[in-house]
Write a protein that holds these residues in place. Structure first.
Motif, PDB file in Angstrom:
ATOM      1  N   ASP A  31     -10.283   1.411  -3.606  1.00  0.00           N
ATOM      2  CA  ASP A  31      -9.736   1.821  -4.903  1.00  0.00           C
ATOM      3  C   ASP A  31     -10.675   1.467  -6.052  1.00  0.00           C
ATOM      4  OD1 ASP A  31      -9.402  -0.806  -4.322  1.00  0.00           O
ATOM      5  OD2 ASP A  31      -7.345  -0.964  -5.048  1.00  0.00           O
TER       6      ASP A  31
ATOM      7  N   LEU B 275      -0.330  -6.361  -9.685  1.00  0.00           N
ATOM      8  CA  LEU B 275      -0.698  -5.978  -8.326  1.00  0.00           C
ATOM      9  C   LEU B 275      -2.180  -5.628  -8.206  1.00  0.00           C
ATOM     10  CD1 LEU B 275       2.351  -3.796  -7.206  1.00  0.00           C
ATOM     11  CD2 LEU B 275       1.798  -6.132  -6.529  1.00  0.00           C
TER      12      LEU B 275
ATOM     13  N   HIS C 291      -1.617  -4.179 -14.463  1.00  0.00           N
ATOM     14  CA  HIS C 291      -0.571  -4.519 -13.509  1.00  0.00           C
ATOM     15  C   HIS C 291      -1.022  -5.716 -12.686  1.00  0.00           C
ATOM     16  CE1 HIS C 291       2.785  -3.967 -10.765  1.00  0.00           C
ATOM     17  NE2 HIS C 291       3.238  -3.042 -11.596  1.00  0.00           N
TER      18      HIS C 291
ATOM     19  N   ASN D 158      -6.585   4.438  -0.932  1.00  0.00           N
ATOM     20  CA  ASN D 158      -5.630   3.386  -0.568  1.00  0.00           C
ATOM     21  C   ASN D 158      -5.187   3.507   0.885  1.00  0.00           C
ATOM     22  OD1 ASN D 158      -5.332   1.836  -2.983  1.00  0.00           O
ATOM     23  ND2 ASN D 158      -4.215   3.530  -3.896  1.00  0.00           N
TER      24      ASN D 158
ATOM     25  N   LEU E 226       3.560   3.917  -7.492  1.00  0.00           N
ATOM     26  CA  LEU E 226       2.686   3.522  -8.590  1.00  0.00           C
ATOM     27  C   LEU E 226       1.659   4.593  -8.920  1.00  0.00           C
ATOM     28  CD1 LEU E 226       2.071  -0.263  -7.850  1.00  0.00           C
ATOM     29  CD2 LEU E 226       3.790   0.814  -9.305  1.00  0.00           C
ATOM     30  N   SER E 227       1.195   5.350  -7.908  1.00  0.00           N
ATOM     31  CA  SER E 227       0.251   6.438  -8.200  1.00  0.00           C
ATOM     32  C   SER E 227       0.899   7.535  -9.032  1.00  0.00           C
ATOM     33  CB  SER E 227      -0.291   7.030  -6.902  1.00  0.00           C
ATOM     34  OG  SER E 227      -1.036   6.065  -6.183  1.00  0.00           O
TER      35      SER E 227
ATOM     36  N   THR F 187       0.812  -1.223   0.000  1.00  0.00           N
ATOM     37  CA  THR F 187       0.000   0.000   0.000  1.00  0.00           C
ATOM     38  C   THR F 187       0.847   1.274   0.000  1.00  0.00           C
ATOM     39  OG1 THR F 187      -1.813  -1.173   1.094  1.00  0.00           O
ATOM     40  CG2 THR F 187      -1.834   1.231   1.176  1.00  0.00           C
TER      41      THR F 187
ATOM     42  N   THR G  23       2.294   1.610  -3.438  1.00  0.00           N
ATOM     43  CA  THR G  23       1.286   2.020  -4.427  1.00  0.00           C
ATOM     44  C   THR G  23       0.992   3.510  -4.329  1.00  0.00           C
ATOM     45  OG1 THR G  23       0.301  -0.187  -4.327  1.00  0.00           O
ATOM     46  CG2 THR G  23      -1.048   1.582  -5.248  1.00  0.00           C
TER      47      THR G  23
ATOM     48  N   ASP H 239      -4.485  -7.317  -5.452  1.00  0.00           N
ATOM     49  CA  ASP H 239      -5.200  -6.497  -4.474  1.00  0.00           C
ATOM     50  C   ASP H 239      -6.686  -6.859  -4.412  1.00  0.00           C
ATOM     51  OD1 ASP H 239      -2.990  -5.146  -3.627  1.00  0.00           O
ATOM     52  OD2 ASP H 239      -3.278  -3.424  -4.952  1.00  0.00           O
TER      53      ASP H 239
END
Length: 337
Positions: A185, A124, A122, A201, A95-96, A88, A91, A128
């Motif tokens: 999300d 992930l 992705h 998130n 990633l954001s 988290t 991310t 998730d």
């Protein structure tokens, strides 16, 4: 000798008819009462059997809190909590930022086709979704898991009492489980900005409250080596968090800097990957940024400080001070165990 009159003979006949009708009524009533008395135990036994069968059906899906399944399930949940504590922050911070770059590419028609060719689902994201489903299932299992009543040391197996204990008596854990289990999300997908997605998130971090109970039970363990391994794991997770925060501070401050002198700019200059004004994908790659941030976090926590990665902006310096303070508090806590 007097002869009986017709009226008296008629009265005697009528009296005999009344006696006969009364006897028939009494016999019919006695037969009905006997049938009712014979049927009522059967109905009572059927009602008892129905109540007992419904009670057995309700308790059939009750999970004992000391069962092997519950022990394995608790370890699976703890591992997924650790996964959430690692993924988290990564991310939110890294990633954001990449998603925001892809959004900027989609905004322009010239780069939209180029972004479509480079964009893929992705892994992930799928993981998730599966993790969110496991935590929702964990709430349902909590509603069917027995508990021990402290006053009498009795194992409670009633579904109603279990639900009351989980929702009312343990309302903090119930609220944290609901807050952390909902797929925020997915709920906010396509309905908000990247700041909203980052905030969504953050709700998942409520799952980390499950570690408090686990750590309390783990400290009472007789296996000192296992406790040491767990503390090392917490130290690594803390370094990972600090690395994500260090990068997040840089991406927040960099657009407002008149002179680009953050650690990301120094990294881009060192690796000869400069940030270009007309290229959204320019700058250091994701792996280089994460490893550099993690290297800075580890040197800050261990007080080594090689100096090749330094805090330059005011936000980065404040973060460095707080990380040193965090390491000092962490040493005090470990020494007290």
């Amino acid at each position: 000798m007097r002869r009986p009159s017709r009226f008296s003979s008629f009265a005697s006949v009528e009296t005999r008819l009344h006696f006969r009708i009364d006897r028939e009524r009494l016999s019919a009533a006695s037969e009905e009462s006997s049938e009712t008395s014979s049927v009522s135990p059967v109905l009572g036994s059927q009602r008892n059997n129905t109540a007992g069968s419904s009670r057995r059906i309700g308790e059939r899906f009750i999970i004992l809190h000391y069962s092997p399944f519950k022990a394995v399930w608790d370890w699976v949940v703890i591992l997924l909590v650790l996964y959430t504590g690692i993924i988290t922050p990564y991310t939110i911070s890294f990633l954001s930022d990449e998603d925001q770059k892809r959004t900027n590419l989609n905004a322009q028609a010239a780069t939209r086709q180029f972004n479509r060719e480079r964009t893929s689902i992705h892994a992930l994201i799928l993981i998730d979704v599966l993790v969110d489903m496991v935590f929702i299932l964990d709430i349902l299992i909590s509603f069917r898991t027995t508990f021990v009543l402290k006053e009498t040391n009795e194992v409670i197996t009633s579904p109603i009492l279990i639900a009351k204990h989980f929702v009312i008596d343990n309302w903090r854990r119930f609220g944290a489980d609901i807050l952390g289990a909902l797929p925020w999300d997915i709920l906010f997908y396509g309905n908000g900005s990247h700041s909203t997605m980052r905030l969504a998130n953050c709700f998942k971090l409520a799952r980390l409250l499950r570690l408090i109970e686990f750590i309390g039970n783990f400290q009472n363990s007789e296996y000192s080596s296992a406790v040491l391994v767990f503390l090392m794991l917490l130290f690594a997770i803390a370094a990972h968090w600090l690395a994500c925060i260090f990068h997040f501070i840089a991406i927040l401050e960099r657009p407002n800097l008149l002179v680009k002198y953050s650690w990301l700019d120094h990294l881009a200059e060192k690796y000869e990957m400069p940030y270009l004004a007309n290229d959204t994908l320019s700058g250091p790659d994701l792996k280089s940024k994460y490893l550099t941030a993690l290297f800075f976090a580890m040197t800050s926590l261990t007080s080594v400080g090689f100096g090749n990665v330094a805090a330059n902006t005011n936000g980065e310096k404040l973060f460095s001070i707080l990380s040193q303070f965090f390491f000092f508090i962490n040493k005090l806590l470990i020494s007290s165990l």
